[in-house]
Write a protein that holds these residues in place. Structure first.
Motif, PDB file in Angstrom:
ATOM      1  N   PHE A 170       0.824  -1.217   0.000  1.00 17.86           N
ATOM      2  CA  PHE A 170       0.000   0.000   0.000  1.00 17.86           C
ATOM      3  C   PHE A 170       0.853   1.261   0.000  1.00 17.86           C
ATOM      4  O   PHE A 170       0.583   2.231   0.726  1.00 17.86           O
ATOM      5  N   ILE A 171       1.929   1.229  -0.798  1.00 14.96           N
ATOM      6  CA  ILE A 171       2.745   2.427  -0.988  1.00 14.96           C
ATOM      7  C   ILE A 171       2.945   2.621  -2.491  1.00 14.96           C
ATOM      8  O   ILE A 171       2.634   1.733  -3.287  1.00 14.96           O
ATOM      9  N   SER A 172       3.501   3.768  -2.873  1.00 17.92           N
ATOM     10  CA  SER A 172       3.716   4.019  -4.298  1.00 17.92           C
ATOM     11  C   SER A 172       4.937   3.246  -4.792  1.00 17.92           C
ATOM     12  O   SER A 172       5.858   2.950  -4.025  1.00 17.92           O
ATOM     13  N   GLN A 173       4.939   2.939  -6.081  1.00 19.14           N
ATOM     14  CA  GLN A 173       6.081   2.223  -6.655  1.00 19.14           C
ATOM     15  C   GLN A 173       7.370   3.047  -6.585  1.00 19.14           C
ATOM     16  O   GLN A 173       8.416   2.515  -6.202  1.00 19.14           O
ATOM     17  N   PRO A 174       7.335   4.360  -6.931  1.00 17.89           N
ATOM     18  CA  PRO A 174       8.576   5.149  -6.806  1.00 17.89           C
ATOM     19  C   PRO A 174       9.081   5.199  -5.362  1.00 17.89           C
ATOM     20  O   PRO A 174      10.286   5.148  -5.117  1.00 17.89           O
ATOM     21  N   GLY A 175       8.143   5.284  -4.408  1.00 17.37           N
ATOM     22  CA  GLY A 175       8.534   5.316  -2.995  1.00 17.37           C
ATOM     23  C   GLY A 175       9.207   4.017  -2.579  1.00 17.37           C
ATOM     24  O   GLY A 175      10.215   4.032  -1.852  1.00 17.37           O
ATOM     25  N   LEU A 176       8.696   2.889  -3.068  1.00 14.98           N
ATOM     26  CA  LEU A 176       9.294   1.588  -2.754  1.00 14.98           C
ATOM     27  C   LEU A 176      10.692   1.490  -3.364  1.00 14.98           C
ATOM     28  O   LEU A 176      11.639   1.020  -2.710  1.00 14.98           O
ATOM     29  N   SER A 177      10.828   1.949  -4.601  1.00 16.37           N
ATOM     30  CA  SER A 177      12.135   1.920  -5.265  1.00 16.37           C
ATOM     31  C   SER A 177      13.164   2.735  -4.494  1.00 16.37           C
ATOM     32  O   SER A 177      14.317   2.323  -4.353  1.00 16.37           O
ATOM     33  N   ARG A 178      12.727   3.892  -3.982  1.00 10.60           N
ATOM     34  CA  ARG A 178      13.644   4.742  -3.213  1.00 10.60           C
ATOM     35  C   ARG A 178      14.089   4.038  -1.926  1.00 10.60           C
ATOM     36  O   ARG A 178      15.254   4.100  -1.543  1.00 10.60           O
ATOM     37  N   GLN A 179      13.156   3.382  -1.262  1.00  6.69           N
ATOM     38  CA  GLN A 179      13.481   2.689  -0.016  1.00  6.69           C
ATOM     39  C   GLN A 179      14.476   1.548  -0.249  1.00  6.69           C
ATOM     40  O   GLN A 179      15.411   1.345   0.541  1.00  6.69           O
ATOM     41  N   ILE A 180      14.298   0.804  -1.338  1.00  5.11           N
ATOM     42  CA  ILE A 180      15.214  -0.307  -1.646  1.00  5.11           C
ATOM     43  C   ILE A 180      16.588   0.242  -2.018  1.00  5.11           C
ATOM     44  O   ILE A 180      17.623  -0.276  -1.574  1.00  5.11           O
ATOM     45  N   LYS A 181      16.596   1.314  -2.804  1.00  2.00           N
ATOM     46  CA  LYS A 181      17.880   1.943  -3.186  1.00  2.00           C
ATOM     47  C   LYS A 181      18.608   2.455  -1.935  1.00  2.00           C
ATOM     48  O   LYS A 181      19.818   2.295  -1.777  1.00  2.00           O
ATOM     49  N   GLN A 182      17.834   3.070  -1.024  1.00  3.06           N
ATOM     50  CA  GLN A 182      18.411   3.569   0.223  1.00  3.06           C
ATOM     51  C   GLN A 182      19.000   2.405   1.039  1.00  3.06           C
ATOM     52  O   GLN A 182      20.106   2.520   1.588  1.00  3.06           O
ATOM     53  N   MET A 183      18.306   1.311   1.085  1.00  2.00           N
ATOM     54  CA  MET A 183      18.771   0.129   1.824  1.00  2.00           C
ATOM     55  C   MET A 183      20.072  -0.402   1.235  1.00  2.00           C
ATOM     56  O   MET A 183      21.016  -0.755   1.949  1.00  2.00           O
ATOM     57  N   GLU A 184      20.141  -0.460  -0.089  1.00  3.36           N
ATOM     58  CA  GLU A 184      21.357  -0.938  -0.757  1.00  3.36           C
ATOM     59  C   GLU A 184      22.536  -0.010  -0.494  1.00  3.36           C
ATOM     60  O   GLU A 184      23.674  -0.471  -0.325  1.00  3.36           O
TER      61      GLU A 184
END
Length: 301
Positions: A30-44
């Protein structure tokens, strides 16, 4: 960067690892796709490692991502278990033991264990799940099961394996079959019959053992059907669609038009074993292992 890893990062990572699709994972969270991509990139960036390989056509896990997925599945499963244990303790009970089993274990071993558990530790709740061998091993590794009852020759590193019950095999024939205990000599008499077996995926050891019983009788069985349920196998036999060889204990609890001939003189035996993760710290698990070790009826024959 001043980022810090938080629990949400790992939840987001697992969602993408399970779906291997950013849009589907985002919808699940239940989040936006760009927001999810940012979170994964931040994690990496925080971990300084690539977790996913992204192309226009697909998303896949890197070696590091595969490793992290396994560890995170275990940790989240364990967290869920800890929350449940705290709830039980808060209610005044001792906790929970999560038991996996093959169908044949429900004929004797599991019911007896549950009775002994009730007599000695009435505060321990037991949850049961019927699963095949591989599913039980994976569940024990991932901490969704504490203990499993399987038919395996060996277990992965970190999992203890101990035989708890040894059974003979029996032929399963339609009730009107010409063969009986009185005129049965050896399995070679059934070389022209169609056989119904438990699926090889369900229990490779059992499948290989049944094949060896037939081969010792001088033939390779013609397999007409496979199933993962004893009731299905017995129903197929009842309808003259083949015959079967099963652990003798499975004959109890079914009311069908079939008969059993115990194969007492063959060397093969159906060995049921218990498995558990060696570093599992659930006190209820240790109590169950102790109960199994003193149950005389479960000592290998």
């Amino acid at each position: 960067m001043g980022y810090q890893l938080e629990l949400r990062h790992f939840k987001y990572f697992l969602a993408v690892a399970e779906e291997l699709h950013y849009r589907k994972a985002a919808e699940k969270l239940f989040i936006s796709q760009p927001g999810l991509s940012r979170q994964i990139k931040q994690m990496e960036e925080i971990l300084n490692v690539s977790l996913f390989v992204r192309t226009k056509k697909k998303v896949s896990l890197t070696a590091a991502g595969e490793y992290l997925r396994g560890e995170m599945e275990f940790l989240f499963n364990h967290l869920d278990f800890v929350k449940k244990q705290l709830k039980y303790i808060g209610e005044g009970t001792t906790g929970e033991i999560r038991i996996g089993f093959l169908g044949s274990a429900m004929q004797n071993v599991v019911p007896e264990l549950l009775l002994k558990l009730k007599e000695t530790q009435s505060g321990i709740k037991a949850s049961l799940e019927e699963l095949n061998n591989n599913a039980q091993v994976n569940a024990v590794l991932k901490d969704t099961l504490d203990i499993g009852f399987v038919r395996l020759a060996r277990a992965p590193k970190g999992i203890a394996l101990r035989p708890v019950f040894e059974d003979t095999f029996s032929l399963v024939l339609p009730k009107d079959h010409s063969l009986s205990q009185a005129n049965f000599k050896n399995v070679g008499q059934l070389s022209n019959e169609d056989f119904i077996l438990f699926s090889q995926d369900y229990s490779p050891l059992y499948y290989d053992t049944v094949m060896s019983i037939c081969e010792a009788g001088g033939f390779t069985p013609k397999v007409s059907h496979k199933s993962v349920h004893a009731q299905t196998i017995f129903k197929l036999v009842e309808n003259h669609l083949g015959i079967a060889i099963v652990p003798t204990a499975l004959q109890y609890g079914f009311q069908m038009e079939v008969k059993f001939i115990e194969l007492r003189k063959i060397p093969q035996r159906a060995t049921l074993s218990v498995i558990w993760k060696e570093d599992n710290r659930n006190p209820a698990l240790q109590h169950c292992i102790q109960l199994l070790s003193v149950m005389e009826s479960f000592e290998p024959k």
